[in-house]
Design a protein around this motif. Structure first.
Motif, PDB file in Angstrom:
ATOM      1  N   ARG A  35       0.838  -1.207   0.000  1.00  0.00           N
ATOM      2  CA  ARG A  35       0.000   0.000   0.000  1.00  0.00           C
ATOM      3  C   ARG A  35       0.869   1.252   0.000  1.00  0.00           C
ATOM      4  N   ASP A  36       1.920   1.222   0.805  1.00  0.00           N
ATOM      5  CA  ASP A  36       2.793   2.403   0.881  1.00  0.00           C
ATOM      6  C   ASP A  36       3.629   2.582  -0.382  1.00  0.00           C
ATOM      7  N   LEU A  37       4.074   1.486  -0.954  1.00  0.00           N
ATOM      8  CA  LEU A  37       4.831   1.610  -2.210  1.00  0.00           C
ATOM      9  C   LEU A  37       3.954   2.229  -3.288  1.00  0.00           C
ATOM     10  N   ASP A  38       2.683   1.837  -3.312  1.00  0.00           N
ATOM     11  CA  ASP A  38       1.752   2.431  -4.273  1.00  0.00           C
ATOM     12  C   ASP A  38       1.554   3.913  -3.986  1.00  0.00           C
ATOM     13  N   ARG A  39       1.300   4.216  -2.722  1.00  0.00           N
ATOM     14  CA  ARG A  39       1.033   5.620  -2.365  1.00  0.00           C
ATOM     15  C   ARG A  39       2.229   6.511  -2.678  1.00  0.00           C
ATOM     16  N   HIS A  40       3.417   5.987  -2.419  1.00  0.00           N
ATOM     17  CA  HIS A  40       4.630   6.789  -2.644  1.00  0.00           C
ATOM     18  C   HIS A  40       5.233   6.569  -4.025  1.00  0.00           C
ATOM     19  N   ARG A  41       4.546   5.794  -4.865  1.00  0.00           N
ATOM     20  CA  ARG A  41       4.978   5.520  -6.238  1.00  0.00           C
ATOM     21  C   ARG A  41       6.422   5.028  -6.294  1.00  0.00           C
ATOM     22  N   LEU A  42       6.655   4.040  -5.452  1.00  0.00           N
ATOM     23  CA  LEU A  42       7.999   3.464  -5.358  1.00  0.00           C
ATOM     24  C   LEU A  42       8.048   2.028  -5.873  1.00  0.00           C
ATOM     25  N   VAL A  43       7.004   1.598  -6.557  1.00  0.00           N
ATOM     26  CA  VAL A  43       6.994   0.218  -7.030  1.00  0.00           C
ATOM     27  C   VAL A  43       8.143  -0.021  -8.023  1.00  0.00           C
ATOM     28  N   GLY A  44       8.383   0.944  -8.895  1.00  0.00           N
ATOM     29  CA  GLY A  44       9.466   0.799  -9.870  1.00  0.00           C
ATOM     30  C   GLY A  44      10.831   0.698  -9.205  1.00  0.00           C
ATOM     31  N   VAL A  45      11.028   1.520  -8.190  1.00  0.00           N
ATOM     32  CA  VAL A  45      12.291   1.482  -7.450  1.00  0.00           C
ATOM     33  C   VAL A  45      12.419   0.143  -6.722  1.00  0.00           C
ATOM     34  N   ALA A  46      11.330  -0.298  -6.122  1.00  0.00           N
ATOM     35  CA  ALA A  46      11.355  -1.575  -5.405  1.00  0.00           C
ATOM     36  C   ALA A  46      11.674  -2.723  -6.352  1.00  0.00           C
ATOM     37  N   ARG A  67       3.089  -6.378  -8.995  1.00  0.00           N
ATOM     38  CA  ARG A  67       2.561  -5.007  -9.022  1.00  0.00           C
ATOM     39  C   ARG A  67       3.324  -4.156 -10.036  1.00  0.00           C
ATOM     40  N   HIS A  68       4.616  -4.442 -10.168  1.00  0.00           N
ATOM     41  CA  HIS A  68       5.423  -3.691 -11.133  1.00  0.00           C
ATOM     42  C   HIS A  68       4.902  -3.894 -12.556  1.00  0.00           C
ATOM     43  N   ASP A  69       4.523  -5.129 -12.880  1.00  0.00           N
ATOM     44  CA  ASP A  69       3.940  -5.385 -14.210  1.00  0.00           C
ATOM     45  C   ASP A  69       2.732  -4.472 -14.437  1.00  0.00           C
ATOM     46  N   GLU A  70       1.911  -4.337 -13.403  1.00  0.00           N
ATOM     47  CA  GLU A  70       0.686  -3.527 -13.548  1.00  0.00           C
ATOM     48  C   GLU A  70       0.997  -2.041 -13.706  1.00  0.00           C
ATOM     49  N   VAL A  71       1.866  -1.525 -12.838  1.00  0.00           N
ATOM     50  CA  VAL A  71       2.106  -0.070 -12.900  1.00  0.00           C
ATOM     51  C   VAL A  71       2.889   0.299 -14.160  1.00  0.00           C
ATOM     52  N   MET A  72       3.720  -0.595 -14.653  1.00  0.00           N
ATOM     53  CA  MET A  72       4.442  -0.288 -15.888  1.00  0.00           C
ATOM     54  C   MET A  72       3.497  -0.324 -17.097  1.00  0.00           C
ATOM     55  N   ALA A  73       2.529  -1.246 -17.070  1.00  0.00           N
ATOM     56  CA  ALA A  73       1.531  -1.264 -18.154  1.00  0.00           C
ATOM     57  C   ALA A  73       0.775   0.059 -18.162  1.00  0.00           C
ATOM     58  N   SER A  74       0.447   0.544 -16.970  1.00  0.00           N
ATOM     59  CA  SER A  74      -0.271   1.808 -16.861  1.00  0.00           C
ATOM     60  C   SER A  74       0.617   2.977 -17.292  1.00  0.00           C
TER      61      SER A  74
ATOM     62  N   ARG B  17      11.237  -2.149 -18.968  1.00  0.00           N
ATOM     63  CA  ARG B  17      11.870  -3.385 -18.531  1.00  0.00           C
ATOM     64  C   ARG B  17      11.133  -3.914 -17.319  1.00  0.00           C
ATOM     65  N   LEU B  18      10.792  -5.179 -17.350  1.00  0.00           N
ATOM     66  CA  LEU B  18      10.123  -5.810 -16.216  1.00  0.00           C
ATOM     67  C   LEU B  18      11.111  -6.759 -15.531  1.00  0.00           C
ATOM     68  N   THR B  19      10.713  -7.262 -14.392  1.00  0.00           N
ATOM     69  CA  THR B  19      11.597  -8.187 -13.675  1.00  0.00           C
ATOM     70  C   THR B  19      11.795  -9.466 -14.491  1.00  0.00           C
ATOM     71  N   SER B  20      12.811 -10.216 -14.144  1.00  0.00           N
ATOM     72  CA  SER B  20      13.129 -11.498 -14.785  1.00  0.00           C
ATOM     73  C   SER B  20      13.378 -11.363 -16.285  1.00  0.00           C
ATOM     74  N   ASN B  21      14.050 -10.281 -16.657  1.00  0.00           N
ATOM     75  CA  ASN B  21      14.473 -10.076 -18.052  1.00  0.00           C
ATOM     76  C   ASN B  21      13.321 -10.045 -19.043  1.00  0.00           C
ATOM     77  N   ARG B  22      12.162  -9.608 -18.585  1.00  0.00           N
ATOM     78  CA  ARG B  22      11.040  -9.454 -19.511  1.00  0.00           C
ATOM     79  C   ARG B  22      10.952  -7.981 -19.937  1.00  0.00           C
ATOM     80  N   LEU B  23      10.273  -7.761 -21.046  1.00  0.00           N
ATOM     81  CA  LEU B  23      10.145  -6.395 -21.559  1.00  0.00           C
ATOM     82  C   LEU B  23       8.696  -6.160 -21.971  1.00  0.00           C
TER      83      LEU B  23
END
Lengths: 345, 93
Positions: A35-46, A67-74, B17-23
């Motif tokens: 929840r905090d990573l989302d609020r602080h927009r730190l998912v990419g850094v994490a 979660r990173h997959d989701e926020v990067m898609a967005s 770039r996504l984790t585990s070498n995915r893009l």
């Protein structure tokens, strides 16, 4: 590590002088941490920390990656929307500058996958605001709230928020709400050109020094409790080549000393160190109009307090017209419109 | 080396770039992105560097990896077909 320590570790991740100790996350802390990573927009850094083997905790690593997959898609969707908006504005002959996350992800983050963002922010010249709203309308975007009175957007609004395909577009006239925003000379931000490449197209943005000034305003005035990624933005921007002489002159010209001093203090408290250019700004700038910061620190009634403070910095006809727009907006339901105005942020 | 005259060109796209070498690749005009895995991210990167034919991609990968040419070519052929199917590449014979 407590989850607060975890968030702090991610806030400082990969910044100079940050600790390189492992970030250990207990399974029980994962929901609160996410929840905090989302609020602080730190998912990419994490996610970057996970990739570099710096995070210990299998459940946490898995949750961050998902979660990173989701926020990067967005973020990718928003990047393409920013590109589309820029293309339309250019076709309409409207100068513009991409602001905040969509630009900073490419300018200052080690990799764009480390910096998520949630909307498109574009600065347009005050005199082009109405045309810019129309140009976004051509794409199918619809504004969230009607203009308070004819001419309000181009004279007084911080920004006009529009929605397209479920995404938000903020057309900014200035870079901050309230009195500090009213004192900004937005034309200054169109003097030096810079660009970021979004999906093969050059999109105009601020130069690094102007981005830093904006990032400081955003940290100091954007919310009573700043989002951690915005604190990181200030540090990352300040870690590059900054024209401190020009930054100081700009901030003085805009009477923004108190805002920038507050931002530097918040960064210092959160990150624990300041890149050299931020130290220069801190030492060169006076305390400034600290009384004007007060209105930004209110909770629910923040906008009303900012509106009152804005009235105090406006003069002559502007003060009258602003007061009229706030107090007696056009439209069939003034109560609803004032209520909408008070809930703006 | 089998000759292949098709030249591939990437569509303009936002990439992450996504984790585990995915893009993640989201092409302009498409409603959603595609996640590339396996060797596809490397092939996508090579295409962006101007390596645009199957033969040239295979040659570049032979330098990087110790697999035989047949193995690499099979992977490249399949990946290019996937990228074309996903509308991320335009193939010009």
């Amino acid at each position: 590590m407590s989850w607060l320590d975890v968030v702090s570790a991610f806030t400082q991740f990969d910044l100079a002088q940050a600790s390189d100790r492992p970030i250990v996350i207990d399974d029980a802390d994962v929901p609160a941490m996410m929840r905090d990573l989302d609020r602080h927009r730190l998912v990419g850094v994490a996610a970057a920390a996970v990739e570099r083997g710096r995070v210990e905790g299998a459940i946490a690593c898995s949750a961050i990656a998902a979660r990173h997959d989701e926020v990067m898609a967005s973020s990718a969707r928003i990047e393409l929307l920013a590109r589309r908006c820029s293309t339309r504005l250019a076709e309409a002959g409207i100068d513009h500058r991409l602001l905040k996350g969509a630009a900073l992800a490419h300018l200052v983050a080690s990799d764009s996958s480390e910096r998520e963002y949630r909307d498109v922010d574009l600065l347009v010249p005050s005199e082009s605001m109405d045309a810019a709203v129309d140009a976004m309308g051509d794409l199918g975007a619809r504004r969230r709230r009607p203009e308070l009175r004819p001419g309000f957007d181009r004279r007084f609004a911080k920004s006009v928020t529009m929605r397209l395909d479920g995404l938000e577009i903020d057309l900014h006239r200035t870079i901050a709400p309230g009195p500090f925003g009213a004192l900004v000379k937005p034309g200054d931000l169109f003097v030096l050109p810079a660009a970021v490449r979004l999906a093969g197209r050059q999109v105009p943005t601020l130069d690094r020094t102007d981005h830093l000034v904006h990032a400081c305003y955003h940290v100091a005035l954007g919310s009573p409790t700043p989002v951690a990624t915005n604190l990181r933005d200030v540090v990352l921007l300040g870690s590059g080549a900054i024209d401190t002489e020009r930054a100081v002159a700009t901030i003085r010209r805009w009477q923004g000393e108190a805002a920038v001093q507050r931002a530097i203090r918040l960064v210092d408290e959160s990150i624990g160190w300041l890149p050299a250019p931020l130290g220069v700004l801190r030492d060169e700038l006076d305390a400034g109009r600290t009384d004007m910061v007060e209105c930004y620190l209110h909770g629910d009634d923040r906008f009303a307090e900012m509106a009152k403070a804005t009235l105090r910095v406006l003069t002559g006809r502007d003060r009258i017209d602003y007061a009229l727009a706030i107090g007696l907006p056009d439209g069939t339901s003034a109560v609803d419109r004032v209520r909408g105005l008070l809930s703006r942020e | 080396m089998t000759a292949s005259s098709t030249t591939y060109r990437r569509r303009n796209a936002a990439e992450r770039r996504l984790t585990s070498n995915r893009l993640l690749v989201h092409a302009v005009g498409e409603p959603a992105g595609t996640i590339l895995g396996g060797s596809a991210p490397v092939i996508w990167e090579l295409l962006g560097q101007g390596v645009t034919t199957e033969d040239d991609i295979v040659a570049a990968l032979l330098v990087r990896y110790s697999d035989t040419e047949d193995v690499i070519r099979a992977g490249v052929t399949a990946a290019l077909a996937d990228l074309v199917r996903a509308d991320l590449l335009e193939g010009v014979p």
